[in-house]
Scaffold this motif. Structure first.
Motif, short mmCIF file in Angstrom:
data_model
loop_
_atom_site.label_atom_id
_atom_site.label_comp_id
_atom_site.label_asym_id
_atom_site.label_seq_id
_atom_site.Cartn_x
_atom_site.Cartn_y
_atom_site.Cartn_z
N ARG A 184 -6.45 24.78 17.30
CA ARG A 184 -5.42 25.68 17.61
C ARG A 184 -4.71 26.30 16.46
O ARG A 184 -4.24 27.27 16.43
N LEU A 185 -4.12 25.29 15.58
CA LEU A 185 -3.53 25.92 14.64
C LEU A 185 -4.21 26.87 13.86
O LEU A 185 -3.45 27.87 13.16
N ALA A 199 -6.55 28.78 14.85
CA ALA A 199 -6.78 29.91 15.28
C ALA A 199 -5.40 30.93 15.75
O ALA A 199 -5.39 31.96 15.55
N HIS A 200 -4.41 30.17 15.64
CA HIS A 200 -3.10 31.08 15.44
C HIS A 200 -2.73 31.33 14.05
O HIS A 200 -2.47 32.83 13.79
N ALA A 201 -3.15 30.90 13.13
CA ALA A 201 -2.62 31.06 11.48
C ALA A 201 -3.60 32.29 11.22
O ALA A 201 -3.06 32.95 10.64
N SER A 204 -7.94 35.83 20.44
CA SER A 204 -7.64 34.86 19.46
C SER A 204 -9.07 34.95 18.77
O SER A 204 -10.13 35.16 19.23
N LEU A 209 -4.62 34.65 12.73
CA LEU A 209 -3.94 36.21 13.40
C LEU A 209 -2.65 36.39 12.70
O LEU A 209 -2.13 37.45 12.97
N GLU A 210 -2.19 35.66 11.68
CA GLU A 210 -1.15 36.03 11.11
C GLU A 210 -1.47 37.05 9.74
O GLU A 210 -0.75 37.48 9.05
#
Length: 121
Positions: free
Chosen positions: A19-20, A22-24, A51, A26-27
């Motif tokens: 999860r971390l 997958a979010h990172a 995502s 997209l930064e």
């Protein structure tokens, strides 16, 4: 009498790293998501707003990542992938304390900027 506190162990689950990461990812500018696949068949249309698909494998204090993402055309696939890889390594290590030993990237689609912009009416 002096009490000594013993520190325990910290275990970071694969799902938390997934999860971390997958979010990172997209930064990063010019990076979008990818659809899921079952037996090699897409489960929908590629969408830059989704995502990225990330699989994380944690072993001891090390993690390997497998990432499926899309890139906005005309961004360089090579340079954008390198930026994404470096950013994932840095952010996952920063957020989890684990050492990222490998990041495998698969670029599943290229999107135009028109396709990646969201219209609000």
């Amino acid at each position: 009498m002096t009490a000594t506190l013993e520190r325990g162990t910290l275990t970071v689950a694969d799902q938390a790293v997934h999860r971390l990461a997958a979010h990172a990812v997209l930064e990063i500018d010019d990076v979008g998501g990818a659809v899921g696949r079952v037996l090699g068949v897409s489960l929908g249309a590629e969408d830059p707003g989704r995502s990225a698909k990330v699989t994380a494998h944690v072993t001891g204090g090390e993690v390997t990542l497998e990432v499926r993402l899309s890139i906005t055309y005309p961004a360089s696939v090579t340079r954008t992938s390198e930026r994404a890889r470096a950013h994932l390594e840095r952010r996952v290590e920063e957020l989890t304390g684990l050492t990222v030993t490998r990041v495998d990237l698969t670029v599943t689609a290229l999107h135009t900027t028109a396709a990646s912009s969201r219209r609000v009416e």
